[in-house]
Design an enzyme around this catalytic site. Structure first.
Site, PDB file in Angstrom:
ATOM      1  N   LYS A 113       0.829  -1.205   0.000  1.00 17.58           N
ATOM      2  CA  LYS A 113       0.000   0.000   0.000  1.00 17.58           C
ATOM      3  C   LYS A 113       0.860   1.251   0.000  1.00 17.58           C
ATOM      4  O   LYS A 113       0.496   2.260  -0.592  1.00 17.58           O
ATOM      5  CB  LYS A 113      -0.935   0.012   1.210  1.00 17.58           C
ATOM      6  CG  LYS A 113      -2.124  -0.912   1.049  1.00 17.58           C
ATOM      7  CD  LYS A 113      -3.126  -0.730   2.167  1.00 17.58           C
ATOM      8  CE  LYS A 113      -4.257  -1.736   2.062  1.00 17.58           C
ATOM      9  NZ  LYS A 113      -5.101  -1.759   3.257  1.00 17.58           N
ATOM     10  N   LYS A 195      -4.038 -11.526  -6.179  1.00 16.67           N
ATOM     11  CA  LYS A 195      -5.306 -11.658  -5.467  1.00 16.67           C
ATOM     12  C   LYS A 195      -6.431 -10.855  -6.139  1.00 16.67           C
ATOM     13  O   LYS A 195      -6.186  -9.761  -6.636  1.00 16.67           O
ATOM     14  CB  LYS A 195      -5.064 -11.131  -4.048  1.00 16.67           C
ATOM     15  CG  LYS A 195      -6.185 -11.288  -3.085  1.00 16.67           C
ATOM     16  CD  LYS A 195      -5.875 -10.559  -1.778  1.00 16.67           C
ATOM     17  CE  LYS A 195      -6.016  -9.053  -1.890  1.00 16.67           C
ATOM     18  NZ  LYS A 195      -6.159  -8.325  -0.621  1.00 16.67           N
ATOM     19  N   LYS A 198     -10.869  -5.443  -4.855  1.00 11.82           N
ATOM     20  CA  LYS A 198     -11.806  -4.418  -5.306  1.00 11.82           C
ATOM     21  C   LYS A 198     -11.095  -3.147  -5.751  1.00 11.82           C
ATOM     22  O   LYS A 198     -11.673  -2.320  -6.437  1.00 11.82           O
ATOM     23  CB  LYS A 198     -12.853  -4.124  -4.224  1.00 11.82           C
ATOM     24  CG  LYS A 198     -12.278  -3.710  -2.884  1.00 11.82           C
ATOM     25  CD  LYS A 198     -13.349  -3.747  -1.786  1.00 11.82           C
ATOM     26  CE  LYS A 198     -12.724  -3.656  -0.404  1.00 11.82           C
ATOM     27  NZ  LYS A 198     -13.373  -4.388   0.638  1.00 11.82           N
TER      28      LYS A 198
HETATM   29  P1  TYM Z   1     -10.710  -6.572   3.748  1.00 12.54           P
HETATM   30  O1  TYM Z   1     -11.805  -5.603   3.954  1.00 12.54           O
HETATM   31  O2  TYM Z   1      -9.644  -6.262   2.774  1.00 12.54           O
HETATM   32  O3  TYM Z   1     -11.314  -7.976   3.330  1.00 12.54           O
HETATM   33  C1  TYM Z   1     -12.359  -8.588   4.060  1.00 12.54           C
HETATM   34  C2  TYM Z   1     -12.146 -10.092   4.108  1.00 12.54           C
HETATM   35  O4  TYM Z   1     -12.138 -10.637   2.784  1.00 12.54           O
HETATM   36  C3  TYM Z   1     -10.986 -11.444   2.594  1.00 12.54           C
HETATM   37  N1  TYM Z   1     -10.567 -11.346   1.192  1.00 12.54           N
HETATM   38  C4  TYM Z   1     -10.345 -12.407   0.394  1.00 12.54           C
HETATM   39  N2  TYM Z   1     -10.441 -13.727   0.613  1.00 12.54           N
HETATM   40  C5  TYM Z   1     -10.157 -14.554  -0.418  1.00 12.54           C
HETATM   41  N3  TYM Z   1      -9.797 -14.117  -1.655  1.00 12.54           N
HETATM   42  C6  TYM Z   1      -9.680 -12.794  -1.917  1.00 12.54           C
HETATM   43  N4  TYM Z   1      -9.337 -12.366  -3.129  1.00 12.54           N
HETATM   44  C7  TYM Z   1      -9.968 -11.870  -0.864  1.00 12.54           C
HETATM   45  N5  TYM Z   1      -9.971 -10.521  -0.790  1.00 12.54           N
HETATM   46  C8  TYM Z   1     -10.335 -10.212   0.480  1.00 12.54           C
HETATM   47  C9  TYM Z   1      -9.947 -10.833   3.534  1.00 12.54           C
HETATM   48  O5  TYM Z   1      -8.924 -11.757   3.841  1.00 12.54           O
HETATM   49  C10 TYM Z   1     -10.787 -10.489   4.734  1.00 12.54           C
HETATM   50  O6  TYM Z   1     -10.968 -11.619   5.576  1.00 12.54           O
HETATM   51  N6  TYM Z   1      -7.685  -5.876   7.669  1.00 12.54           N
HETATM   52  C11 TYM Z   1      -8.917  -6.514   7.247  1.00 12.54           C
HETATM   53  C12 TYM Z   1     -10.127  -6.015   8.011  1.00 12.54           C
HETATM   54  C13 TYM Z   1     -10.022  -6.152   9.507  1.00 12.54           C
HETATM   55  C14 TYM Z   1     -10.109  -7.358  10.239  1.00 12.54           C
HETATM   56  C15 TYM Z   1     -10.003  -6.967  11.612  1.00 12.54           C
HETATM   57  C16 TYM Z   1     -10.248  -8.694   9.888  1.00 12.54           C
HETATM   58  C17 TYM Z   1      -9.884  -5.134  10.400  1.00 12.54           C
HETATM   59  N7  TYM Z   1      -9.871  -5.629  11.670  1.00 12.54           N
HETATM   60  C18 TYM Z   1     -10.043  -7.913  12.619  1.00 12.54           C
HETATM   61  C19 TYM Z   1     -10.289  -9.625  10.912  1.00 12.54           C
HETATM   62  C20 TYM Z   1     -10.178  -9.242  12.267  1.00 12.54           C
HETATM   63  C21 TYM Z   1      -9.142  -6.178   5.781  1.00 12.54           C
HETATM   64  O7  TYM Z   1      -8.613  -5.240   5.263  1.00 12.54           O
HETATM   65  O8  TYM Z   1     -10.063  -6.955   5.165  1.00 12.54           O
END
Ligand code: TYM
Length: 331
Positions: A113, A195, A198
């Site tokens: 990032k 990966k 979005k």
């Molecule tokens: P975020 O918002 O990027 O994504 C949400 C969840 O979706 C999963 N994910 C995927 N899984 C499989 N294939 C993909 N291409 C893919 N893209 C996204 C992510 O692994 C995630 O589980 N930092 C986290 C948000 C967060 C969080 C937390 C998660 C903040 N605090 C505490 C767990 C516990 C994030 O940016 O997810």
């Protein structure tokens, strides 16, 4: 016996993808009968990259409606918005003071990032994983269902918990990631070695959960495959492997069965069927989403109730932490 605790979160930083669904949301739903589940919409995390305030507000409600549409039940799980529970930022501050800069510097997501946003390299982006650790540790979570890309952040949350426990005596449960073998990393349809995300510039690289039927069919038709010409599940055919993973998770069929079904058929035929599998899986979610999303009062009631439930749990941990580090209670 008390139920084990689950915590997870999703950023309201744009429309959710099929990767979010398969890697996370779908699993959230499965866990709610057996565990005490807490599902958060992490708006504080989202502002580490520039957001338009009115879009952030609407994306926050989008994610909430999508949680509900996917089947997360507010009677069973605690669903809330992160900024509604100030204990998250309060605990994050304390944890910042026991987290090493060196460890944060090694986070691959931060490295990626920060490359993309050189002129907006803010401190929030750097300490992002500490806030994430606070999210998890506040609820004494045993398990954290996430996609593969969050593994390193989970490792950091565990390290921080252990360090705090060693320094101040047992306080936090040390959380474990729940990462599925299949679907934990759904890949880009255009570049199957990275990966599905979005934030990808190429709109054909991801399927959004709210994409209409024609768009889904078109994106799958255009998905990059290879010149081998035979449906098979190997690392040498990463595009096809990704598509078979999607097919398998959404249809419940095994990889072996899928390969057997299509090994004599063309990629085109396989993709046509995959399109229908994705459409059928998303249709009920899309219908429910459309019903819920514009019902503002309903959504407000859910997040208000969720915040009160979450706050009660969070404050217990925060009080303990404040006491242990030597803060004087207000009385
Ligand atoms: P975020 O918002 O990027 O994504 C949400 C969840 O979706 C999963 N994910 C995927 N899984 C499989 N294939 C993909 N291409 C893919 N893209 C996204 C992510 O692994 C995630 O589980 N930092 C986290 C948000 C967060 C969080 C937390 C998660 C903040 N605090 C505490 C767990 C516990 C994030 O940016 O997810």
């Amino acid at each position: 016996m008390e139920k084990k605790v689950v915590f997870s979160g999703v950023q309201p930083s744009g429309a959710l993808t099929l990767g979010n669904y398969i890697g996370a949301l779908r699993n959230f739903v499965e866990l709610q009968d057996e565990y005490d589940c807490n599902y958060c919409i992490v708006d504080l995390h989202a502002i580490t990259i520039p957001q338009v305030p009115k879009d952030l507000r609407s994306h926050t409600l989008d994610v909430l409606a999508m949680y509900l549409a996917c089947g997360i039940d507010p009677e069973k799980s605690t669903i809330f918005i992160q900024s509604h529970v100030p204990a998250h930022t309060e605990l994050a501050w304390v944890l910042n003071t026991i987290t090493y800069m060196g460890q944060l510097n090694r986070m691959t997501q931060y490295k990626e990032k920060s490359k993309k946003s050189e002129e907006n390299l803010n401190a929030g982006l750097f300490s992002y994983p500490v806030l994430m650790a606070a999210d998890i540790l506040l609820y004494q979570a045993d398990y954290v269902p996430v996609g593969d890309d969050q593994k390193q952040h989970l490792e950091l949350a565990r390290d921080v918990a252990i360090r705090f426990n060693n320094k101040y005596s047992d306080t936090f449960v040390v959380p474990e990631p729940l990462i599925k073998e299949f679907g934990a990393r759904i890949m880009s349809l255009q570049e199957p070695t990275s990966k599905m995300s979005k934030s990808d510039q190429d709109k054909n690289s991801f399927i959004l959960l709210m994409d209409d039927e024609e768009t889904i069919r078109r994106k799958i038709k255009r998905a990059v495959t290879d010149s081998v010409g035979k449906v098979n599940y190997t690392d040498e055919q990463p595009g096809l492997k990704n598509l078979i993973n999607i097919y398998s998770v959404l249809s419940g069929k095994s990889v072996e069965d899928i390969v057997n079904m299509y090994k004599e058929l063309s990629y085109g035929e396989f993709k046509d069927d995959l399109g229908e599998v994705v459409i059928n899986a998303l249709k009920p979610i899309q219908d429910r989403y459309k019903e819920i999303r514009n019902n503002k009062e309903y959504l407000e009631a859910i997040y208000a109730e969720g915040a009160s439930k979450a706050e009660k749990k969070a404050i217990k941990t925060l009080r303990k932490v404040y006491k242990k580090v030597g803060f004087i209670p207000r009385g």
